[in-house]
Motif scaffolding. Structure first.
Motif, PDB file in Angstrom:
ATOM      1  N   ARG A 400       0.830  -1.205   0.000  1.00 15.54           N
ATOM      2  CA  ARG A 400       0.000   0.000   0.000  1.00 15.54           C
ATOM      3  C   ARG A 400       0.870   1.263   0.000  1.00 15.54           C
ATOM      4  O   ARG A 400       0.609   2.217  -0.732  1.00 15.54           O
ATOM      5  N   GLU A 401       1.904   1.240   0.804  1.00 15.78           N
ATOM      6  CA  GLU A 401       2.806   2.399   0.853  1.00 15.78           C
ATOM      7  C   GLU A 401       3.507   2.600  -0.481  1.00 15.78           C
ATOM      8  O   GLU A 401       3.657   3.724  -0.957  1.00 15.78           O
ATOM      9  N   LEU A 402       3.935   1.496  -1.116  1.00 15.35           N
ATOM     10  CA  LEU A 402       4.615   1.572  -2.402  1.00 15.35           C
ATOM     11  C   LEU A 402       3.698   2.158  -3.467  1.00 15.35           C
ATOM     12  O   LEU A 402       4.104   3.060  -4.226  1.00 15.35           O
ATOM     13  N   ILE A 403       2.470   1.674  -3.545  1.00 12.67           N
ATOM     14  CA  ILE A 403       1.525   2.164  -4.548  1.00 12.67           C
ATOM     15  C   ILE A 403       1.211   3.637  -4.314  1.00 12.67           C
ATOM     16  O   ILE A 403       1.169   4.446  -5.261  1.00 12.67           O
ATOM     17  N   GLY A 404       0.992   4.007  -3.071  1.00 10.25           N
ATOM     18  CA  GLY A 404       0.717   5.412  -2.777  1.00 10.25           C
ATOM     19  C   GLY A 404       1.883   6.313  -3.133  1.00 10.25           C
ATOM     20  O   GLY A 404       1.692   7.415  -3.668  1.00 10.25           O
ATOM     21  N   ARG A 405       3.107   5.823  -2.876  1.00  7.27           N
ATOM     22  CA  ARG A 405       4.299   6.634  -3.140  1.00  7.27           C
ATOM     23  C   ARG A 405       4.601   6.743  -4.627  1.00  7.27           C
ATOM     24  O   ARG A 405       5.119   7.764  -5.080  1.00  7.27           O
ATOM     25  N   THR A 406       4.283   5.707  -5.395  1.00  4.37           N
ATOM     26  CA  THR A 406       4.666   5.708  -6.810  1.00  4.37           C
ATOM     27  C   THR A 406       3.551   6.200  -7.728  1.00  4.37           C
ATOM     28  O   THR A 406       3.741   7.126  -8.514  1.00  4.37           O
ATOM     29  N   THR A 407       2.390   5.603  -7.637  1.00  5.50           N
ATOM     30  CA  THR A 407       1.305   5.963  -8.569  1.00  5.50           C
ATOM     31  C   THR A 407       0.291   6.916  -7.973  1.00  5.50           C
ATOM     32  O   THR A 407      -0.465   7.566  -8.706  1.00  5.50           O
ATOM     33  N   GLY A 408       0.242   6.983  -6.647  1.00  6.18           N
ATOM     34  CA  GLY A 408      -0.725   7.879  -6.006  1.00  6.18           C
ATOM     35  C   GLY A 408      -2.165   7.415  -6.129  1.00  6.18           C
ATOM     36  O   GLY A 408      -3.095   8.182  -5.893  1.00  6.18           O
ATOM     37  N   THR A 409      -2.377   6.162  -6.506  1.00  2.00           N
ATOM     38  CA  THR A 409      -3.741   5.652  -6.666  1.00  2.00           C
ATOM     39  C   THR A 409      -4.146   4.838  -5.443  1.00  2.00           C
ATOM     40  O   THR A 409      -3.345   4.589  -4.541  1.00  2.00           O
ATOM     41  N   GLU A 410      -5.423   4.403  -5.428  1.00  2.17           N
ATOM     42  CA  GLU A 410      -5.974   3.742  -4.254  1.00  2.17           C
ATOM     43  C   GLU A 410      -5.830   2.230  -4.322  1.00  2.17           C
ATOM     44  O   GLU A 410      -5.757   1.641  -5.393  1.00  2.17           O
ATOM     45  N   LEU A 411      -5.868   1.632  -3.144  1.00  2.00           N
ATOM     46  CA  LEU A 411      -5.766   0.189  -2.988  1.00  2.00           C
ATOM     47  C   LEU A 411      -6.916  -0.262  -2.086  1.00  2.00           C
ATOM     48  O   LEU A 411      -7.191   0.352  -1.062  1.00  2.00           O
ATOM     49  N   PHE A 412      -7.587  -1.353  -2.469  1.00  2.00           N
ATOM     50  CA  PHE A 412      -8.723  -1.850  -1.702  1.00  2.00           C
ATOM     51  C   PHE A 412      -8.577  -3.352  -1.470  1.00  2.00           C
ATOM     52  O   PHE A 412      -8.387  -4.109  -2.421  1.00  2.00           O
ATOM     53  N   LYS A 413      -8.661  -3.767  -0.208  1.00  2.00           N
ATOM     54  CA  LYS A 413      -8.689  -5.192   0.092  1.00  2.00           C
ATOM     55  C   LYS A 413     -10.107  -5.699  -0.107  1.00  2.00           C
ATOM     56  O   LYS A 413     -11.069  -5.074   0.323  1.00  2.00           O
ATOM     57  N   ILE A 414     -10.229  -6.823  -0.790  1.00  2.00           N
ATOM     58  CA  ILE A 414     -11.533  -7.439  -0.966  1.00  2.00           C
ATOM     59  C   ILE A 414     -11.487  -8.848  -0.407  1.00  2.00           C
ATOM     60  O   ILE A 414     -10.407  -9.410  -0.207  1.00  2.00           O
ATOM     61  N   ARG A 415     -12.641  -9.403  -0.148  1.00  2.00           N
ATOM     62  CA  ARG A 415     -12.700 -10.799   0.285  1.00  2.00           C
ATOM     63  C   ARG A 415     -13.953 -11.434  -0.293  1.00  2.00           C
ATOM     64  O   ARG A 415     -14.924 -10.757  -0.628  1.00  2.00           O
ATOM     65  N   VAL A 416     -13.908 -12.729  -0.388  1.00  2.00           N
ATOM     66  CA  VAL A 416     -15.020 -13.471  -0.976  1.00  2.00           C
ATOM     67  C   VAL A 416     -16.216 -13.425  -0.038  1.00  2.00           C
ATOM     68  O   VAL A 416     -16.089 -13.619   1.170  1.00  2.00           O
ATOM     69  N   ARG A 417     -17.377 -13.151  -0.627  1.00  2.00           N
ATOM     70  CA  ARG A 417     -18.646 -13.135   0.116  1.00  2.00           C
ATOM     71  C   ARG A 417     -19.460 -14.355  -0.293  1.00  2.00           C
ATOM     72  O   ARG A 417     -19.696 -14.569  -1.483  1.00  2.00           O
TER      73      ARG A 417
END
Length: 428
Positions: A400-417
């Motif tokens: 999450r830190e890497l993505i925020g630092r490089t692309t500035g886009t969002e990250l979402f954890k999902i799980r099976v329902r």
């Protein structure tokens, strides 16, 4: 109305259902979402005699990228992000829907269900679903609804299919005794997308949003697909499913999406069949020079992607059943490579300067290579939108830190329902 809301959402059955749908840690947050839907309904329509609450999940695709439309196989799952509604039946012959975060109201008269030029996507889908119900011999009637969604738009998580299945579930509950199953709702949702929204999709999105859990779908007979629920979860195996925004969106991608099934079918039709499910690689090799000339190299590559991708789904299913999660990750990586190299749905040719998916995949692949564990691939239709990463739980924070630092886009954890589309009141 407040008292009946409290009675429903404090009942043991609904508390248990919410925990199955969202996890125990999110139950109270989700109750507040449904309360907002109720408040919004009352502000728009007044207080009804009775109010029902509905949910339809979004979906994730584990394997089978762009195979459903050529009668292939898919491994997919419902997820905890969903579209909800507070709704009540009315005898006006009109469907009226308001959506949280969007201005205006969609109003559809049920005495005129033909496609309307210039109609908004929301209204067009509702009209198409009502038309599909009537075409298949089911009853329709009016209702008012207040809708909210956590399924991110333009994310590859199927926000449109989630909405379609929600509307199907409302009509099924109010006017058909809840008798429509996941396959019929999916057929009607596809009907609305294809004919009323001009989106040439298969039934993958709708099936994964309506059925619940992780499922393998075989579309050899598309009107009656074979569905198998797959036991086991990535979470229990030590992995998190992560959706990563890439800065793009799905606007104006219809031609890009349509080119994939069209080119696959062009290869199939050279052999006198309609879809790639009826081909083999050896058939293609035997007439390769001719196919390159008539259909084009990219069409041939896309047909070969289809054949290998369908085989990969079978391997993934068997590996999950056997608990061989490293094999599952290996095939997710192979699926991503095939989508990038052969299917070629990673960026638009017309705007090749913008390659958000490719860049985010490159950053993620380098991270996974250093980590020595995990997998990633394009998620959904492609060309713009999101990627899927499968990472050990402990690595998500660093990623999450890497993505925020490089692309500035969002990250979402999902799980099976495990729960598909549902009317909460019917289970109380």
């Amino acid at each position: 109305m407040i008292e009946s809301f409290e009675q429903l959402f404090e009942s043991a059955q609904v508390r248990r259902l919410l925990e199955q749908m969202y996890g125990s840690e999110e139950r109270e947050q989700q109750v507040r979402r449904y309360r907002r839907a109720m408040d919004s309904y009352q502000a728009q329509y007044g207080e009804p005699a009775a109010l029902s609450y509905f949910s339809a999940p979004g979906r994730t695709e584990i394997g089978g990228n762009h195979t459903d439309h050529n009668h292939g196989k898919v491994l997919a799952a419902s997820i905890q992000l969903d579209t909800i509604a507070a709704a009540a039946a009315v005898d006006t012959g009109v469907i009226s829907v308001i959506s949280e975060g969007y201005p205006g109201i969609s109003v559809i008269r049920l005495d005129d269900l033909e496609p309307q030029a210039g109609e908004s996507g929301t209204a067009a889908l509702i009209r198409g679903i009502a038309h599909g119900f009537r075409q298949h011999g089911y009853r329709i009637g009016g209702f008012n609804a207040s809708v909210g969604s956590t399924v991110l738009p333009a994310s590859g998580l199927s926000s449109s299919a989630s909405f379609e299945i929600l509307i199907c579930q409302i009509l099924s509950t109010f006017y058909n005794n809840g008798e429509l199953d996941a396959v019929m709702m999916s057929r009607i949702g596809k009907h609305a997308e294809n004919l009323y929204w001009n989106k040439p999709s298969g039934m993958l999105d709708q099936m994964a949003c309506s059925y619940g859990g992780m499922i393998a779908i075989d579309f050899k007979e598309p009107a009656e697909p074979r569905i198998e629920r797959i036991p086991g979860t990535f979470e229990a195996a030590g992995y998190s499913l992560v959706i990563v925004g890439t800065g793009g969106n799905h606007a104006d991608l219809t031609n890009d999406y349509a080119s994939i099934p069209n080119e696959m079918r062009a290869v199939a039709q050279a052999f006198g069949v309609e879809v790639c499910r009826d081909l083999t690689a050896e058939m293609i090799y035997g007439r390769l020079a001719e196919l390159r000339e008539t259909a084009g190299d990219r069409a041939v590559l896309r047909a070969l992607h289809f054949l290998d991708e369908t085989d990969r789904v079978d391997r993934q299913v068997e590996a999950i059943k056997a608990g061989r999660w490293q094999h599952v990750l290996k095939d997710i990586t192979a699926s991503g490579n095939s989508s990038w190299k052969w299917l070629q749905n990673i960026y638009q040719e017309s705007v090749s300067r913008e390659q958000g998916i490719a860049l985010t995949l490159a950053i993620t692949e380098r991270f996974i290579d250093r980590l020595g564990d995990g997998a990633c691939r394009v998620h959904g239709g492609g060309f713009a939108g999101v990627i899927l990463a499968v990472l050990p739980h402990a690595a998500v924070a660093e990623y999450r830190e890497l993505i925020g630092r490089t692309t500035g886009t969002e990250l979402f954890k999902i799980r099976v329902r495990e729960i598909g589309a549902v009317c909460l009141n019917t289970l109380a």
